[in-house]
Design a protein around this motif. Sequence first.
Motif, short mmCIF file in Angstrom:
data_model
loop_
_atom_site.label_atom_id
_atom_site.label_comp_id
_atom_site.label_asym_id
_atom_site.label_seq_id
_atom_site.Cartn_x
_atom_site.Cartn_y
_atom_site.Cartn_z
N LEU A 1 1.05 -1.04 0.12
CA LEU A 1 -0.08 0.03 0.20
C LEU A 1 1.16 1.32 0.20
N VAL A 2 1.85 1.40 0.52
CA VAL A 2 2.38 2.25 0.85
C VAL A 2 3.68 2.53 -0.35
N LEU A 3 3.74 1.48 -0.75
CA LEU A 3 4.57 1.96 -1.99
C LEU A 3 3.94 2.42 -3.23
N SER A 4 2.46 1.48 -3.43
CA SER A 4 1.75 1.68 -4.86
C SER A 4 1.15 3.49 -4.14
N GLU A 5 0.99 3.58 -3.69
CA GLU A 5 0.30 5.31 -3.30
C GLU A 5 1.00 6.14 -2.92
N GLY A 6 2.38 5.90 -2.45
CA GLY A 6 3.40 7.19 -1.66
C GLY A 6 3.22 7.99 -2.65
N ASN B 1 14.67 13.82 11.21
CA ASN B 1 14.93 14.89 11.75
C ASN B 1 15.31 16.12 11.14
N LYS B 2 16.10 15.31 10.27
CA LYS B 2 17.69 16.41 9.46
C LYS B 2 17.82 16.10 7.95
N SER B 3 16.62 15.61 7.75
CA SER B 3 15.75 15.44 6.18
C SER B 3 15.84 16.91 6.18
N CYS B 4 15.64 17.46 4.76
CA CYS B 4 16.03 18.82 4.15
C CYS B 4 14.37 18.87 3.98
N LYS B 5 13.15 17.06 3.97
CA LYS B 5 11.91 18.03 3.92
C LYS B 5 11.49 17.71 4.95
N VAL B 6 11.83 18.06 5.92
CA VAL B 6 10.91 17.79 7.22
C VAL B 6 11.60 18.73 8.14
N ARG B 7 10.41 19.36 8.79
CA ARG B 7 10.40 20.53 10.07
C ARG B 7 10.07 19.64 11.32
N TYR C 1 3.04 16.33 3.32
CA TYR C 1 2.48 15.05 3.24
C TYR C 1 1.86 14.18 4.40
N LEU C 2 2.38 15.29 5.87
CA LEU C 2 1.81 14.12 6.74
C LEU C 2 2.10 15.32 8.10
N ILE C 3 1.72 15.60 8.74
CA ILE C 3 1.49 16.10 9.74
C ILE C 3 1.64 15.23 11.55
N SER C 4 2.39 14.58 11.95
CA SER C 4 2.65 13.33 12.75
C SER C 4 2.83 14.09 14.41
N CYS C 5 2.29 13.83 15.47
CA CYS C 5 2.73 14.24 16.85
C CYS C 5 3.07 12.56 17.28
N ALA C 6 4.47 12.60 18.18
CA ALA C 6 4.58 11.32 18.68
C ALA C 6 4.65 12.16 20.11
N ASN C 7 4.51 11.09 20.90
CA ASN C 7 5.26 10.75 22.30
C ASN C 7 6.03 9.90 22.34
N ALA C 8 6.68 9.05 21.49
CA ALA C 8 7.73 7.97 21.23
C ALA C 8 7.40 7.87 19.70
N SER C 9 9.09 7.25 19.73
CA SER C 9 9.98 8.05 19.04
C SER C 9 9.10 7.18 17.51
N PHE D 1 7.00 14.86 -1.54
CA PHE D 1 8.56 14.26 -1.93
C PHE D 1 8.47 14.01 -3.19
N GLY D 2 9.45 13.82 -4.01
CA GLY D 2 9.03 13.05 -5.26
C GLY D 2 9.94 11.75 -5.83
N PHE D 3 9.76 11.03 -6.46
CA PHE D 3 10.10 9.82 -6.87
C PHE D 3 11.85 10.09 -6.36
N LEU D 4 12.85 10.81 -6.39
CA LEU D 4 13.56 10.75 -6.58
C LEU D 4 14.62 10.84 -4.84
N ASP D 5 13.35 11.28 -4.38
CA ASP D 5 13.64 11.68 -2.84
C ASP D 5 12.61 10.39 -1.94
N ALA D 6 12.06 9.67 -2.36
CA ALA D 6 12.38 8.68 -1.25
C ALA D 6 12.82 7.54 -1.36
N PRO D 7 13.86 6.87 -1.46
CA PRO D 7 14.93 6.35 -0.89
C PRO D 7 15.61 6.84 0.57
#
Length: 334
Positions: free
Chosen positions: A159-164, A241-247, A188-196, A223-229
């Motif tokens: 599902l992740v690969l086909s819809e991502g 947390n160090k990705s340039c696509k993530v705040r 693309y998403l907003i996630s809130c985490a209490n655990a890692s 993000f695009g196809f080249l960023d997915a890996p």
Amino acid sequence: MKILFILNPISGAIKKAGIPKMIDKYLDHTKFNHDIVYTEYAGHATEIARKASKEGVDIVVAVGGDGTINEVGRALIHTNTAMAIIPCGSGNGLARHLRIPINIRKSIELINQCEIRLLDYGTINDRPFFCTCGVGFDAFISMKFAKGKKRGKLRYVKLVLSEGLRYKGETYKVIDDSEDGPKEHFAYLISCANASQYGNNAYIAPQASMADGLLDVIIMEPFGFLDAPQMGFDMMNKTLNKSCKVRTYTTKHINVQREQPGPVHFDGDPMEMGREIDIKIVEKGINILVNPVTDTKKVKPNAVQNTICQLFNYITSFHKGISTGGKRLWRKLS
């Protein structure tokens, strides 16, 4: 001590027929007087755990996945009854964060050590969660996965690969504890985490702690196809947390508003909610049995993982620069 095992017979892919015998064999009966109860329907674990707490049971053990843990945990918040975990789910995100062994025998033997700590939990529109919650792609996938007839990791990965890469993202207005006022994000998403982590060692918030009184907020750009890996690598490498696509940042409270109602997820389970989503941290609200060696705090990548992450970010930045320069040149030539 009185200890009650609540066993979900259908969660995850692990067969549970032998677990009662393992409990009888490996539980320290000089410490514990135990009972085992099986759940029969959705929400049953909450009813059983709430009744056990009122009857003075010292520890209630969730034998199942993150969904079962959520059902048990919501009944035990702000009580003297502690929650323990024997992880038998598909992802086991909370158990992995707390370094509870996935091996059944070892997780029972860990209960014998009886290390209990008072930890945080979160709420999403007043519904408790203990690991993660969010909106966007992960909620979308959770809903599609729940509606399907087949379960298991392979179907989830498909599902992740086909819809991502087809998922386009959404515009969100975010209000939090900062003094900057409302902010708009096309995410693309907003996630809130209490655990890692989500589970299976996929670290959505490698810096998250269950003992700091804060939510870790992750806002991921489309993000695009080249960023997915790189995104997949960073998640497994504890360097998302160090990705340039993530705040990422921390807060005690966040309000997320979107254009349309839709799915959210909390502890892996999806639910339809309205346009406005209110997420809070509740400090020291639940007693949980943990691995004595865990600090319940931050997960840090090692030097090799940091180096690979920096290399990936350099390649991404270089590709972005080449792509941008090529587009400018094409416009001039046109």
